[in-house]
Scaffold this motif. Structure first.
Motif, mmCIF file in Angstrom:
data_model
loop_
_atom_site.group_PDB
_atom_site.id
_atom_site.type_symbol
_atom_site.label_atom_id
_atom_site.label_comp_id
_atom_site.label_asym_id
_atom_site.label_seq_id
_atom_site.Cartn_x
_atom_site.Cartn_y
_atom_site.Cartn_z
ATOM 1 N N MET A 1 13.083 -8.768 2.835
ATOM 2 C CA MET A 1 11.676 -9.068 3.135
ATOM 3 C C MET A 1 11.585 -10.389 3.912
ATOM 4 N N LYS A 2 10.717 -10.376 4.916
ATOM 5 C CA LYS A 2 10.502 -11.584 5.716
ATOM 6 C C LYS A 2 9.523 -12.529 5.006
ATOM 7 N N ARG A 3 9.383 -13.727 5.548
ATOM 8 C CA ARG A 3 8.509 -14.734 4.944
ATOM 9 C C ARG A 3 7.069 -14.224 4.848
ATOM 10 N N ASN A 4 6.595 -13.610 5.931
ATOM 11 C CA ASN A 4 5.211 -13.097 5.930
ATOM 12 C C ASN A 4 4.985 -12.043 4.851
ATOM 13 N N ASP A 5 6.013 -11.231 4.599
ATOM 14 C CA ASP A 5 5.895 -10.204 3.561
ATOM 15 C C ASP A 5 5.676 -10.859 2.212
ATOM 16 N N TRP A 6 6.460 -11.907 1.945
ATOM 17 C CA TRP A 6 6.329 -12.613 0.664
ATOM 18 C C TRP A 6 4.950 -13.240 0.536
ATOM 19 N N ILE A 7 4.487 -13.875 1.631
ATOM 20 C CA ILE A 7 3.158 -14.505 1.602
ATOM 21 C C ILE A 7 2.104 -13.460 1.266
ATOM 22 N N LEU A 8 2.184 -12.308 1.944
ATOM 23 C CA LEU A 8 1.214 -11.224 1.708
ATOM 24 C C LEU A 8 1.274 -10.762 0.253
ATOM 25 N N LEU A 9 2.498 -10.543 -0.241
ATOM 26 C CA LEU A 9 2.661 -10.029 -1.602
ATOM 27 C C LEU A 9 2.102 -11.020 -2.629
ATOM 28 N N ILE A 10 2.483 -12.298 -2.468
ATOM 29 C CA ILE A 10 2.053 -13.307 -3.453
ATOM 30 C C ILE A 10 0.539 -13.483 -3.411
ATOM 31 N N LEU A 11 -0.019 -13.468 -2.180
ATOM 32 C CA LEU A 11 -1.475 -13.581 -2.018
ATOM 33 C C LEU A 11 -2.187 -12.451 -2.759
ATOM 34 N N LEU A 12 -1.680 -11.221 -2.573
ATOM 35 C CA LEU A 12 -2.317 -10.060 -3.204
ATOM 36 C C LEU A 12 -2.166 -10.104 -4.722
ATOM 37 N N MET B 110 9.248 -3.946 7.158
ATOM 38 C CA MET B 110 8.775 -2.692 6.550
ATOM 39 C C MET B 110 8.109 -2.924 5.200
ATOM 40 N N ALA B 111 8.625 -3.884 4.435
ATOM 41 C CA ALA B 111 8.040 -4.143 3.109
ATOM 42 C C ALA B 111 6.586 -4.575 3.232
ATOM 43 N N GLY B 112 6.311 -5.485 4.166
ATOM 44 C CA GLY B 112 4.940 -5.963 4.351
ATOM 45 C C GLY B 112 4.017 -4.846 4.799
ATOM 46 N N VAL B 113 4.502 -4.048 5.764
ATOM 47 C CA VAL B 113 3.706 -2.918 6.263
ATOM 48 C C VAL B 113 3.409 -1.954 5.113
ATOM 49 N N SER B 114 4.414 -1.733 4.269
ATOM 50 C CA SER B 114 4.259 -0.805 3.152
ATOM 51 C C SER B 114 3.300 -1.353 2.085
ATOM 52 N N ILE B 115 3.336 -2.665 1.880
ATOM 53 C CA ILE B 115 2.398 -3.295 0.928
ATOM 54 C C ILE B 115 0.965 -3.062 1.407
ATOM 55 N N LEU B 116 0.749 -3.310 2.727
ATOM 56 C CA LEU B 116 -0.587 -3.054 3.299
ATOM 57 C C LEU B 116 -0.972 -1.598 3.082
ATOM 58 N N LEU B 146 -5.341 -2.994 -6.726
ATOM 59 C CA LEU B 146 -4.772 -3.956 -5.782
ATOM 60 C C LEU B 146 -3.367 -4.335 -6.235
ATOM 61 N N LEU B 147 -3.247 -4.645 -7.512
ATOM 62 C CA LEU B 147 -1.957 -5.032 -8.096
ATOM 63 C C LEU B 147 -0.944 -3.901 -7.945
ATOM 64 N N SER B 148 -1.342 -2.686 -8.345
ATOM 65 C CA SER B 148 -0.392 -1.580 -8.315
ATOM 66 C C SER B 148 -0.044 -1.207 -6.881
ATOM 67 N N GLY B 149 -1.032 -1.271 -5.973
ATOM 68 C CA GLY B 149 -0.770 -0.950 -4.572
ATOM 69 C C GLY B 149 0.228 -1.919 -3.953
ATOM 70 N N ALA B 150 0.082 -3.209 -4.267
ATOM 71 C CA ALA B 150 0.975 -4.222 -3.703
ATOM 72 C C ALA B 150 2.398 -4.042 -4.238
ATOM 73 N N LEU B 151 2.527 -3.818 -5.533
ATOM 74 C CA LEU B 151 3.868 -3.704 -6.140
ATOM 75 C C LEU B 151 4.577 -2.422 -5.717
ATOM 76 N N THR B 152 3.885 -1.281 -5.821
ATOM 77 C CA THR B 152 4.536 -0.028 -5.433
ATOM 78 C C THR B 152 4.794 -0.026 -3.925
ATOM 79 N N GLY B 153 3.876 -0.625 -3.168
ATOM 80 C CA GLY B 153 4.058 -0.718 -1.715
ATOM 81 C C GLY B 153 5.323 -1.492 -1.372
ATOM 82 N N ALA B 154 5.525 -2.622 -2.053
ATOM 83 C CA ALA B 154 6.722 -3.439 -1.800
ATOM 84 C C ALA B 154 7.986 -2.640 -2.103
ATOM 85 N N LEU B 155 7.971 -1.936 -3.219
ATOM 86 C CA LEU B 155 9.135 -1.140 -3.641
ATOM 87 C C LEU B 155 9.454 -0.047 -2.620
#
Lengths: 130, 171
Positions: A1-12, B110-116, B146-155
């Motif tokens: 995961m890139k830095r932006n991904d982590w920022i997005l995840l932690i923010l959410l 891909m992880a970030g895109v998937s979280i979105l 929101l929580l579940s979407g972000a976590l499952t999305g990351a996975l």
């Protein structure tokens, strides 16, 4: 995961955590009336103190509802997901049981919020009565 | 390089599309066998999005959109009903659009895109639920989604990345 991904995840995660904590603060009150709505329209209001079983028939299918010991639950339904039937019985004003496929909501309200109480002897099918 | 040529001719693309569609359908079915919702309605892993997300990085955008809609319609007719198709479309299409935008910005892996994708999938379904049930109190459920979407999305994003890393040498 890139830095932006982590920022997005932690923010959410922070945002949802805040939301869950904030909404958890809502005052839970004991209600006395069960309100059932289907597709946004009031279906009926029933006393939480009187034990009874109700058959709610919607355009999409049925839900069988049981009011017992000051709690209300769905004990049978023909919806595909059965989330409503798996849901634990509710008794507080912040709780609700939703059956999305049937567009049905069961919620607990306080006595003074009730608009159109159904007495135990009445049946829902006969519509508006004096 | 063989697959590179295949992807350029119609028959090859149709075959690849059919295979990916079958894969997406199977993943969607496998998901129903996994009791991963923890008893919380609306929480799911989104295994089918594994295929959709990976495809965003492999085949063209219109093809992925076709794949997505075909998957939703078919699995709806096989395993669900009309209502389920509506909810899947609301979640799937919104999630697809946001993932596309997220990918185009080049700011996320891909992880970030998937979280979105995960978050907006849940949001799309919640919005439709509020419209259909007409009860704005459903929004109280949003933080959980929101929580579940972000976590499952990351996975799902990490899994897709791993799959593509391993598939690239084969291509």
């Amino acid at each position: 995961m890139k830095r932006n991904d982590w920022i997005l995840l932690i923010l959410l995660l922070c945002l949802s955590g805040l939301g869950i904590v904030f909404l958890g603060q809502r005052k839970k009150e004991e209600g006395t009336v069960v309100r059932i709505s289907v597709a946004g329209k009031l279906y009926g209001e029933y006393s939480l103190q009187e034990n009874r079983e109700l058959l709610v028939e919607t355009a999409q299918g049925f839900n069988k509802i049981r009011i017992e010991a000051n709690e209300v639950s769905v004990f049978a339904a023909d919806c595909p997901d059965r989330y409503c039937a798996e849901h634990a019985a509710i008794s507080k004003t912040t709780e609700q049981i939703v059956c999305l496929p049937h567009r049905m909501v069961i919620e607990i309200i306080r006595e003074e919020q009730a608009k159109n109480r159904q007495e135990a002897s009445e049946e829902q099918v006969d519509g508006i009565s004096e | 390089m063989g697959s590179q040529n295949n992807r350029k001719n119609k028959a090859g693309r149709a075959a690849l599309g059919g295979m990916l569609l079958a894969l997406a359908l199977i993943f969607g079915y496998v998901e129903t066998l996994l009791p991963l919702s923890f008893g919380i309605p609306g929480v799911k892993l989104g295994l089918a999005n594994l295929v959709i997300l990976s495809c965003l990085y492999v085949i063209s955008v219109p093809e992925v959109l076709l794949l997505l809609v075909a998957r939703i319609l078919l699995s709806g007719f096989f395993f669900g009903n009309g209502m389920m198709i509506l909810y899947s479309l609301a979640g799937g299409l919104l999630s697809f659009c946001v993932m596309l935008i997220g990918k185009k910005t080049n700011r996320f892996s891909m992880a970030g895109v998937s979280i979105l994708g995960g978050v907006f999938h849940n949001l799309g379904q919640l919005l439709l639920a509020v419209v259909l049930v007409w009860d704005e109190k459903l929004f109280f459920y949003f933080p959980v989604l929101l929580l579940s979407g972000a976590l499952t999305g990351a996975l799902i994003g990490l899994l897709s990345q791993e799959i593509l890393n391993r598939l690239r040498p084969v291509q």
